[in-house]
Design a protein around this motif. Structure first.
Motif, PDB file in Angstrom:
ATOM      1  N   HIS A 452       0.799  -1.225   0.000  1.00  0.00           N
ATOM      2  CA  HIS A 452       0.000   0.000   0.000  1.00  0.00           C
ATOM      3  C   HIS A 452       0.834   1.279   0.000  1.00  0.00           C
ATOM      4  CE1 HIS A 452      -3.213  -2.767   0.898  1.00  0.00           C
ATOM      5  NE2 HIS A 452      -2.654  -3.114   2.042  1.00  0.00           N
ATOM      6  N   CYS A 453       2.148   1.159   0.269  1.00  0.00           N
ATOM      7  CA  CYS A 453       2.993   2.353   0.404  1.00  0.00           C
ATOM      8  C   CYS A 453       4.289   2.174  -0.389  1.00  0.00           C
ATOM      9  CB  CYS A 453       3.352   2.611   1.875  1.00  0.00           C
ATOM     10  SG  CYS A 453       1.938   2.812   2.970  1.00  0.00           S
ATOM     11  N   SER A 454       4.939   3.292  -0.682  1.00  0.00           N
ATOM     12  CA  SER A 454       6.252   3.266  -1.345  1.00  0.00           C
ATOM     13  C   SER A 454       7.335   3.069  -0.292  1.00  0.00           C
ATOM     14  CB  SER A 454       6.483   4.574  -2.108  1.00  0.00           C
ATOM     15  OG  SER A 454       5.432   4.837  -2.994  1.00  0.00           O
ATOM     16  N   SER A 455       7.289   1.941   0.390  1.00  0.00           N
ATOM     17  CA  SER A 455       8.231   1.714   1.480  1.00  0.00           C
ATOM     18  C   SER A 455       8.441   0.218   1.672  1.00  0.00           C
ATOM     19  CB  SER A 455       7.726   2.336   2.783  1.00  0.00           C
ATOM     20  OG  SER A 455       6.535   1.697   3.194  1.00  0.00           O
ATOM     21  N   LYS A 456       9.526  -0.101   2.368  1.00  0.00           N
ATOM     22  CA  LYS A 456       9.827  -1.483   2.715  1.00  0.00           C
ATOM     23  C   LYS A 456       9.134  -1.844   4.031  1.00  0.00           C
ATOM     24  CE  LYS A 456      12.667  -1.811  -0.744  1.00  0.00           C
ATOM     25  NZ  LYS A 456      12.102  -0.652  -1.456  1.00  0.00           N
ATOM     26  N   LEU A 457       8.864  -3.132   4.182  1.00  0.00           N
ATOM     27  CA  LEU A 457       8.297  -3.616   5.436  1.00  0.00           C
ATOM     28  C   LEU A 457       9.422  -3.819   6.452  1.00  0.00           C
ATOM     29  CD1 LEU A 457       5.732  -6.244   4.118  1.00  0.00           C
ATOM     30  CD2 LEU A 457       5.235  -3.985   5.043  1.00  0.00           C
ATOM     31  N   THR A 458       9.195  -3.348   7.669  1.00  0.00           N
ATOM     32  CA  THR A 458      10.180  -3.501   8.736  1.00  0.00           C
ATOM     33  C   THR A 458       9.971  -4.845   9.427  1.00  0.00           C
ATOM     34  OG1 THR A 458      10.283  -1.120   9.097  1.00  0.00           O
ATOM     35  CG2 THR A 458      11.047  -2.518  10.885  1.00  0.00           C
ATOM     36  N   MET A 459      11.070  -5.519   9.676  1.00  0.00           N
ATOM     37  CA  MET A 459      11.011  -6.828  10.340  1.00  0.00           C
ATOM     38  C   MET A 459      10.948  -6.643  11.849  1.00  0.00           C
ATOM     39  SD  MET A 459      13.848  -9.848  10.174  1.00  0.00           S
ATOM     40  CE  MET A 459      13.818 -11.241  11.281  1.00  0.00           C
ATOM     41  N   HIS A 460       9.925  -7.249  12.482  1.00  0.00           N
ATOM     42  CA  HIS A 460       9.801  -7.299  13.945  1.00  0.00           C
ATOM     43  C   HIS A 460       9.899  -8.772  14.337  1.00  0.00           C
ATOM     44  CE1 HIS A 460       8.375  -3.096  14.839  1.00  0.00           C
ATOM     45  NE2 HIS A 460       8.276  -3.136  13.523  1.00  0.00           N
ATOM     46  N   ARG A 461      11.082  -9.178  14.764  1.00  0.00           N
ATOM     47  CA  ARG A 461      11.330 -10.617  14.922  1.00  0.00           C
ATOM     48  C   ARG A 461      10.591 -11.215  16.110  1.00  0.00           C
ATOM     49  NH1 ARG A 461      17.290 -13.223  14.356  1.00  0.00           N
ATOM     50  NH2 ARG A 461      17.571 -12.729  16.561  1.00  0.00           N
ATOM     51  N   ARG A 462      10.490 -10.480  17.201  1.00  0.00           N
ATOM     52  CA  ARG A 462       9.825 -11.042  18.381  1.00  0.00           C
ATOM     53  C   ARG A 462       8.364 -11.367  18.104  1.00  0.00           C
ATOM     54  NH1 ARG A 462      12.022  -7.927  23.805  1.00  0.00           N
ATOM     55  NH2 ARG A 462      14.216  -8.577  23.599  1.00  0.00           N
ATOM     56  N   GLN A 463       7.697 -10.501  17.380  1.00  0.00           N
ATOM     57  CA  GLN A 463       6.294 -10.739  17.023  1.00  0.00           C
ATOM     58  C   GLN A 463       6.173 -11.576  15.743  1.00  0.00           C
ATOM     59  OE1 GLN A 463       7.552  -7.648  17.578  1.00  0.00           O
ATOM     60  NE2 GLN A 463       6.696  -7.211  19.603  1.00  0.00           N
ATOM     61  N   ARG A 464       7.325 -11.895  15.130  1.00  0.00           N
ATOM     62  CA  ARG A 464       7.364 -12.634  13.856  1.00  0.00           C
ATOM     63  C   ARG A 464       6.424 -11.975  12.849  1.00  0.00           C
ATOM     64  NH1 ARG A 464      10.262 -16.610  13.012  1.00  0.00           N
ATOM     65  NH2 ARG A 464       9.004 -17.330  11.238  1.00  0.00           N
ATOM     66  N   GLN A 465       6.657 -10.683  12.656  1.00  0.00           N
ATOM     67  CA  GLN A 465       5.828  -9.904  11.744  1.00  0.00           C
ATOM     68  C   GLN A 465       6.693  -9.020  10.859  1.00  0.00           C
ATOM     69  OE1 GLN A 465       3.113  -7.554  14.097  1.00  0.00           O
ATOM     70  NE2 GLN A 465       1.431  -9.003  13.816  1.00  0.00           N
ATOM     71  N   LEU A 466       6.142  -8.692   9.688  1.00  0.00           N
ATOM     72  CA  LEU A 466       6.644  -7.608   8.845  1.00  0.00           C
ATOM     73  C   LEU A 466       5.615  -6.493   8.915  1.00  0.00           C
ATOM     74  CD1 LEU A 466       7.793  -9.713   5.755  1.00  0.00           C
ATOM     75  CD2 LEU A 466       9.285  -8.619   7.433  1.00  0.00           C
ATOM     76  N   ARG A 467       6.063  -5.278   9.208  1.00  0.00           N
ATOM     77  CA  ARG A 467       5.128  -4.165   9.402  1.00  0.00           C
ATOM     78  C   ARG A 467       5.538  -2.968   8.563  1.00  0.00           C
ATOM     79  NH1 ARG A 467       4.801  -3.480  15.939  1.00  0.00           N
ATOM     80  NH2 ARG A 467       4.405  -5.669  16.488  1.00  0.00           N
ATOM     81  N   CYS A 468       4.519  -2.248   8.111  1.00  0.00           N
ATOM     82  CA  CYS A 468       4.754  -0.947   7.489  1.00  0.00           C
ATOM     83  C   CYS A 468       4.584   0.123   8.562  1.00  0.00           C
ATOM     84  CB  CYS A 468       3.769  -0.708   6.347  1.00  0.00           C
ATOM     85  SG  CYS A 468       3.948   0.934   5.613  1.00  0.00           S
ATOM     86  N   HIS A 469       5.587   0.943   8.740  1.00  0.00           N
ATOM     87  CA  HIS A 469       5.530   1.992   9.763  1.00  0.00           C
ATOM     88  C   HIS A 469       4.814   3.242   9.272  1.00  0.00           C
ATOM     89  CE1 HIS A 469       9.096   0.195  12.235  1.00  0.00           C
ATOM     90  NE2 HIS A 469       8.011  -0.547  12.273  1.00  0.00           N
ATOM     91  N   HIS A 470       4.227   3.181   8.073  1.00  0.00           N
ATOM     92  CA  HIS A 470       3.462   4.314   7.543  1.00  0.00           C
ATOM     93  C   HIS A 470       1.961   4.051   7.579  1.00  0.00           C
ATOM     94  CE1 HIS A 470       7.167   6.221   6.249  1.00  0.00           C
ATOM     95  NE2 HIS A 470       7.527   5.083   5.676  1.00  0.00           N
ATOM     96  N   CYS A 471       1.532   2.847   7.172  1.00  0.00           N
ATOM     97  CA  CYS A 471       0.093   2.544   7.143  1.00  0.00           C
ATOM     98  C   CYS A 471      -0.297   1.442   8.116  1.00  0.00           C
ATOM     99  CB  CYS A 471      -0.344   2.164   5.732  1.00  0.00           C
ATOM    100  SG  CYS A 471       0.220   0.520   5.196  1.00  0.00           S
ATOM    101  N   ASP A 472       0.694   0.863   8.806  1.00  0.00           N
ATOM    102  CA  ASP A 472       0.490  -0.204   9.799  1.00  0.00           C
ATOM    103  C   ASP A 472       0.026  -1.521   9.171  1.00  0.00           C
ATOM    104  OD1 ASP A 472       0.885  -0.892  12.475  1.00  0.00           O
ATOM    105  OD2 ASP A 472      -1.262  -0.826  12.897  1.00  0.00           O
ATOM    106  N   TYR A 473       0.261  -1.712   7.869  1.00  0.00           N
ATOM    107  CA  TYR A 473       0.016  -3.026   7.257  1.00  0.00           C
ATOM    108  C   TYR A 473       0.931  -4.057   7.912  1.00  0.00           C
ATOM    109  CZ  TYR A 473       0.490  -6.802   3.825  1.00  0.00           C
ATOM    110  OH  TYR A 473       0.548  -8.028   3.217  1.00  0.00           O
TER     111      TYR A 473
END
Length: 737
Positions: A452-473
């Motif tokens: 949804h955004c012109s950005s990379k997904l940030t890796m959050h290893r403890r939650q085992r998630q990839l997150r967008c820090h702009h739209c919260d995908y």
């Protein structure tokens, strides 16, 4: 034949809709017009909805026919007095915002939705005219009555709830009532965000603090920049100024940039003024708490009002001073809706109320510094740290071609270990949360992008998630490449989580306290996290810019800045300024007590001229060089600037809208040395939440040249029929992203 003009009582209302005009209604059926006053809230019908509007004017004529009656009063109380309405009208004019939306922004959510003000009513005991004329010793033969009289004479009106807390019994109250010395008044409850501490000792002022206080005339308007190095005692100046205002029977307004700074600010103020009514206003409060605080401030019951950005629109009938702490902070600018600057509005509010305004910072914004250097603001300085604290020593650690362990040089890790072994505290600053800012496949080069955004997904290893820090995908962390199915997946770069793992592994016998949005999401979380550090125990603090400002941790003797280079190469012309401010603020956390401090700055480009200037000559010389650069480029604060923003799921529609807007403006005011146009161009973050974002930049030599043009383009843009396209004017824009 219908009349074009109606001769009757007409209500002119600000309705919370995105249209830049007021709306006329008839009085509610069955309600006497004598009960209506400007500043009240009314229920009105609008396009099939029931909305809360604010009455601004009662007139006899309307150019419209077929007017509908308002549905009724929300309550009889006037929430917005004349001075408040004047400020909100100025906001609408200057920021080219619909007045109805400005009023909606000024109200807390519960009141915006139509909750009656008397829902939070409290009984307040106050002195009558006869009571105010008595000396404190007037009732010496009735000690309980005298004690109550002394409280009211010294501290002003008191709520029934607070009187119970103080132990004043109803018999003494009734006795004073029978004498005609006191009376009850209905008003809002003042919430108690934190329990009042014992009165804190008042430190003696040093010569610099004393000179600053003497330079501020509390009897009239002035705008002053207090440029005080970190640890120089700016907060004590604020407290003394607040005390002067309270002694004169007026209210003090203190703005802080972050919710996280509010608890510690409240703690310090309640310990200094334990008997005063204090109202806090910020987005971390529940709707009811925020409404209570707002009503207490607007009703004059709160002596001290503390809050973040939106508190600037709260009516304050007894205002005596406006203080903006960390005035340089970008969070004082609203980035959506009504795009106002709370810092700039503080000066307008102070001018309207004829009270002093103090803007404090160790790293002033270029706008405020420009106003001070040009003589518009009084320029006050505090160059030395308070007490025995000395400025920290700053050293650059080159990292280009150096072997790094999770982003840390061996030299830095060694200094962290030495600091902890001495029983002191270290602070590591990394302005990236999560484990890693990107995830990549080593075989095919796939990168985890946000859909949804012109950005990379940030890796959050403890939650085992990839997150967008702009739209919260969010999506689950992948173990194999979705493109080539390879298991050679690498985390690129580092964030707070990754650094926390390394530091906990290397220094396991000491607590590692991570401070970022992920660890401070709950109420009071930041305050609880920092408790061990405030107790002075050896520990390692690790975090983002939430750690950079306002925190007084005297046992922190080492500050590590992991990457100083990011903002020096950005396409945003404001990025070097923010980088300099951030580095200076973070460095200022070191050596604030009796122990000396050291700052280690890791950099791949230690010879960068701006970085060298900042580290060798300090923020003052750095900021003045940036001002010279801005003047050459004809950019703010030397010139005025506004952005016309547009966003749409279809990028060509947004570009076409802005292209036509530019043609329209150029037909009114052709490009010249006095006014210039740039764009349409994509925002630095071109796509966010599925919408493509573009802007048209307009710069002028003065705001007087810019404002009439913006008003005309707003009237033109309201004719846009594409409901899928959103547009907004951003006056004095702070972000290009």
């Amino acid at each position: 034949m219908q009349e074009s003009v109606q001769q009757r009582v007409i209500l002119r209302l600000a309705v919370p809709v995105p249209l830049r005009r007021l709306f006329d209604y008839l009085p509610p059926e069955g309600l006497s017009p004598e009960l209506l006053q400007p500043g009240q809230r009314l229920w009105v019908p609008f396009a099939g909805r029931k909305l809360v509007a604010v009455l601004l004017e009662i007139v006899q004529e309307s150019p419209h026919t077929g007017l509908k009656p308002a549905l009724g009063l929300v309550d009889s109380q006037v929430l917005f007095g004349h001075d408040s309405r004047k400020l909100l009208a100025w906001i609408a004019d200057y920021y080219q915002a619909p007045l109805g939306e400005v009023y909606a922004t000024a109200l807390p959510v519960a009141l915006r939705k139509g909750k009656p003000a008397d829902h939070w009513a409290e009984q307040w005991l106050q002195l009558t005219i006869e009571g105010k004329g008595l000396p404190e010793s007037a009732l010496a033969r009735a000690p309980k009555q005298q004690a109550l009289l002394q409280v009211l004479l010294r501290d002003g009106k008191q709520s029934r709830t607070h009187l119970k807390t103080l132990g004043h019994n109803p018999t003494a109250i009734r006795a004073l009532q029978d004498r005609g010395l006191v009376e009850w008044e209905s008003g809002p409850t003042v919430p108690s965000p934190l329990p009042a501490a014992e009165r804190a000792p008042v430190p003696e002022l040093n010569s610099e603090q004393q000179q600053v206080l003497e330079a501020i005339d509390g009897s009239c308007f002035s705008a002053s920049l207090l440029e005080g190095t970190t640890g120089s005692g700016k907060t004590e100046v604020y407290l003394r100024l607040i005390q002067q205002v309270l002694d004169s029977g007026r209210q003090a307004l203190l703005l802080v940039p972050e919710i996280g700074l509010t608890p510690q600010t409240l703690r310090r103020i309640t310990s200094r003024f334990p008997t005063r009514s204090i109202a806090a206003l910020h987005s971390g409060l529940a709707d009811g708490e925020r409404a209570q605080s707002w009503l207490a401030a607007a009703g004059g019951q709160a002596d001290i009002v503390i809050g973040t950005r939106s508190v600037i629109m709260t009516p304050l009938p007894r205002l005596g001073v406006v203080i903006v702490d960390e005035e340089h902070d970008a969070s004082f600018k609203q980035q959506d809706g009504v795009r106002y600057s709370a810092r700039d509005l503080a000066v307008v509010l102070g001018r309207n109320a004829n009270v002093p305004v103090l803007l404090g910072s160790a790293t002033p914004s270029l706008e405020t510094l420009h106003n001070a250097l040009s003589g518009r603001y009084q320029h006050l300085r505090m160059r030395h740290r308070a007490g025995d604290a000395k400025p920290p020593q700053i050293h650059v650690v080159p990292t280009l071609r150096e072997p790094l362990e999770e982003g840390f040089s061996p030299q830095v890790l060694r200094h962290i270990g030495d600091t902890l072994m001495r029983g002191e505290q270290a602070l590591v600053f990394i302005n990236r949360r999560g484990f890693a800012p990107a995830l990549s496949c080593d075989d095919c080069g796939w990168l985890a992008d946000c859909p949804h955004c012109s950005s990379k997904l940030t890796m959050h290893r403890r939650q085992r998630q990839l997150r967008c820090h702009h739209c919260d995908y969010r999506r689950p962390l992948v173990d194999s490449c979705p493109q080539c199915h390879s298991h050679s997946i690498s985390a690129l770069g580092g964030g707070t989580e990754r650094s926390e793992e390394l530091l906990a592994r290397r220094f396991g016998e000491y607590p590692v306290i991570r401070v970022d949005r992920d660890t401070t999401a709950s109420k009071q979380a930041l305050d609880k996290l920092l408790a061990p550090a405030r107790e002075g125990k050896p520990c390692l603090l690790l975090g983002t810019q939430m750690l950079a400002k306002g925190h007084h941790l005297p046992r922190v003797t080492l500050v590590v800045i992991q990457d100083a280079d990011g903002g020096l190469f950005s396409a945003d012309f404001r990025a070097p300024e923010r980088t300099g401010q951030l580095l200076e603020q973070v460095a200022g956390r070191a050596g604030r007590g009796s122990l000396s401090g050291r700052v280690l700055v890791q950099s791949r480009f230690p010879e960068h001229p701006l970085l060298q200037l900042l580290l060798e000559k300090g923020y003052g010389a750095f900021a003045r060089q940036l001002l010279r650069d801005r003047a050459v480029a004809q950019l703010p604060p030397v010139n005025a600037m506004a952005l016309l923003r547009a966003e749409c799921e279809e990028p060509r529609w947004a570009e076409e809208f802005l292209h036509n807007a530019r043609l329209f403006m150029q037909s009114l005011v052709p490009p010249s040395p006095q006014i210039q146009y740039l764009g349409p161009v994509p925002a630095l973050l071109e796509r966010k939440s599925g919408r493509f974002r573009f802007y048209l930049q307009v710069t002028a030599q003065s705001r007087a040249q810019l404002q009439p043009l913006l008003a005309r383009v707003c009237a033109w843009a309201e004719g846009n029929k594409n409901r899928r396209l959103r547009w907004a004017v951003d006056m004095d824009a702070q972000e290009l992203s």
